[in-house]
Design an enzyme around this catalytic site. Sequence first.
Site, PDB file in Angstrom:
ATOM      1  N   ASP A   8       0.814  -1.222   0.000  1.00 18.18           N
ATOM      2  CA  ASP A   8       0.000   0.000   0.000  1.00 18.18           C
ATOM      3  C   ASP A   8       0.848   1.273   0.000  1.00 18.18           C
ATOM      4  O   ASP A   8       0.348   2.353  -0.304  1.00 18.18           O
ATOM      5  CB  ASP A   8      -0.916   0.032   1.238  1.00 18.18           C
ATOM      6  CG  ASP A   8      -1.973  -1.050   1.190  1.00 18.18           C
ATOM      7  OD1 ASP A   8      -1.980  -1.809   0.207  1.00 18.18           O
ATOM      8  OD2 ASP A   8      -2.778  -1.146   2.129  1.00 18.18           O
ATOM      9  N   ILE A  62      -3.419 -12.013  -5.953  1.00 21.08           N
ATOM     10  CA  ILE A  62      -2.449 -12.308  -7.030  1.00 21.08           C
ATOM     11  C   ILE A  62      -1.359 -11.241  -7.007  1.00 21.08           C
ATOM     12  O   ILE A  62      -0.193 -11.502  -7.268  1.00 21.08           O
ATOM     13  CB  ILE A  62      -3.168 -12.325  -8.403  1.00 21.08           C
ATOM     14  CG1 ILE A  62      -4.105 -13.522  -8.468  1.00 21.08           C
ATOM     15  CG2 ILE A  62      -2.168 -12.349  -9.552  1.00 21.08           C
ATOM     16  CD1 ILE A  62      -5.003 -13.537  -9.677  1.00 21.08           C
ATOM     17  N   ARG A 102      -0.189  -9.293  -4.398  1.00 21.92           N
ATOM     18  CA  ARG A 102       0.817  -9.215  -3.335  1.00 21.92           C
ATOM     19  C   ARG A 102       1.557 -10.525  -3.094  1.00 21.92           C
ATOM     20  O   ARG A 102       2.515 -10.559  -2.338  1.00 21.92           O
ATOM     21  CB  ARG A 102       0.205  -8.674  -2.054  1.00 21.92           C
ATOM     22  CG  ARG A 102      -0.825  -9.565  -1.439  1.00 21.92           C
ATOM     23  CD  ARG A 102      -1.317  -8.976  -0.137  1.00 21.92           C
ATOM     24  NE  ARG A 102      -1.673 -10.078   0.727  1.00 21.92           N
ATOM     25  CZ  ARG A 102      -2.318  -9.946   1.861  1.00 21.92           C
ATOM     26  NH1 ARG A 102      -2.667  -8.745   2.276  1.00 21.92           N
ATOM     27  NH2 ARG A 102      -2.590 -10.990   2.600  1.00 21.92           N
TER      28      ARG A 102
HETATM   29  O1  F6P Z   1      -1.882  -3.777   3.796  1.00 20.67           O
HETATM   30  C1  F6P Z   1      -1.697  -4.531   2.677  1.00 20.67           C
HETATM   31  C2  F6P Z   1      -2.968  -5.163   2.216  1.00 20.67           C
HETATM   32  O2  F6P Z   1      -2.646  -5.919   1.083  1.00 20.67           O
HETATM   33  C3  F6P Z   1      -4.105  -4.202   1.946  1.00 20.67           C
HETATM   34  O3  F6P Z   1      -4.016  -3.567   0.704  1.00 20.67           O
HETATM   35  C4  F6P Z   1      -5.295  -5.086   2.103  1.00 20.67           C
HETATM   36  O4  F6P Z   1      -6.434  -4.354   2.486  1.00 20.67           O
HETATM   37  C5  F6P Z   1      -4.894  -5.986   3.191  1.00 20.67           C
HETATM   38  O5  F6P Z   1      -3.496  -6.068   3.163  1.00 20.67           O
HETATM   39  C6  F6P Z   1      -5.556  -7.348   3.122  1.00 20.67           C
HETATM   40  O6  F6P Z   1      -4.897  -8.231   3.989  1.00 20.67           O
HETATM   41  P1  F6P Z   1      -5.453  -9.615   4.544  1.00 20.67           P
HETATM   42  O7  F6P Z   1      -6.577 -10.076   3.676  1.00 20.67           O
HETATM   43  O8  F6P Z   1      -4.291 -10.530   4.538  1.00 20.67           O
HETATM   44  O9  F6P Z   1      -5.875  -9.375   5.949  1.00 20.67           O
END
Ligand code: F6P
Length: 457
Positions: A225, A378, A380
């Site tokens: 982010d 996909i 990250r």
């Molecule tokens: O902070 C990074 C991020 O990829 C955000 O963009 C997203 O909202 C969040 O993590 C989702 O993370 P998770 O589903 O693993 O809790």
Amino acid sequence: MPKKTSTSNELEDFNEFEVESLGPPKIDSPLLGYSRGGPGGESIAWDAFTDESHRVLKNATMDSYIRFKESGQPPDSFEPAGARRKIYFDPSKVRAGILTAGGLCPGLNDVIRSLVLTLFYRYRVQNILGIKYGYQGLIPAFGHALVQLTPVLVSEIHQFGGTILGSSRGDQSVEELVDSLERLNMNILFCIGGDGTLRGAHAVASEIKNRQLKISVVGIPKTIDNDINLVSRSFGFETAVAVATEVIRSAHTEALGAPFGVGLVKLMGRDSGFIASTAALARGDANFVLIPEVDFDIDGPGGLLTRLHDRLKSRGHAVIVVAEGAGQKFFQGAEVLKDASGNTLHKDIGQLLAEAIRRYYKKLGQEMNLKYIDPSYIIRSAPANSSDQVFCSFLGQKAAHAAMAGKTDLLIGQWNDHFVHVPIAMAISERKKVDPMGELWNSVLERTGQPELVSLK
Ligand code: F6P
């Protein structure tokens, strides 16, 4: 506001840019023993040490320089990151721990690898322990075993996305965490993570200080982010943008391939629209970019649907990029859910827009072909691209140098093209956001030609 010091060398008062130290560094760095090839092939002593007095200005503009000069105050500045001639820890006694916490992010394995290689080869630290599943790995009740990290074990890990250590969200008891560090005789803890992880690292560092222990805590800011305060770039962000850019390309191709074609892409970015804005800029195919920082309406004469219809009438196709945190006002009244880190779980703005667009064209009785793409994880889970790999390599090295020098409660950031030490307390004091009046957003508006999407009441 904390009082500024009268000169940069006289720290009589609290200075928020000042990095905590465990004590005076008295041991010669093992790096002093290294040599490298000189320009004529001769062997010269390795001397790439960082001089702490070469601080990095927070604000690099002339206006700011003049303002500070007139006020007689030293300008805000960061301590530079890098290897020190004198270090605090005796490398042969060091037990270092590394953990990764929060959501996945491209480059986690690259940072782990860089840390291990720097500690092992440059400082000859033998005890490097991987802590499994974030802070959970330090809590005995979870029963996660530690992993001995060696150069052989980490040699290939940068080929893969994710983290070999695993990750987790959620608060753990700070007392228990520090109890574990004491029990394990750890003197260095590297915490690789985003806002939540860094908050945890700061709490741990504070408890260590309360107990008057000599354990260094160094954060390495991770998040696709790119929303960490006072960090111009967090690792993983560039890879995320590169993958998102390909998704926008697909959406554009799909939109072009059908009459009244609309490609709608939802990208991650919980509270900041950096990925959506930057990927849209990279591609130049997006006609509308919706981010959490900028209000928009769906209905009404200036709202998204009317503007989309104008665009389709003139060009026959359109691409919309929406960040997951955008338009949450449309879910007012819905139950607010939080994840284990305490972050609000946003409602699906992509689905809401897709349905609104379909309804609009159904009512108009006009053909419209919407392709909705949500690449979600996909993006990250990708391995780091080469730019992030280089960046992660630097971050790991600088973090190892900071820890060995006895610095603590800091993270490694990049600012004005320099690697710097940022006190964690400053970095977690607020979230970095896209400035709606700033250069990035203005450039998005120029590139997309997107009008204001707010209906005048
Ligand atoms: O902070 C990074 C991020 O990829 C955000 O963009 C997203 O909202 C969040 O993590 C989702 O993370 P998770 O589903 O693993 O809790």
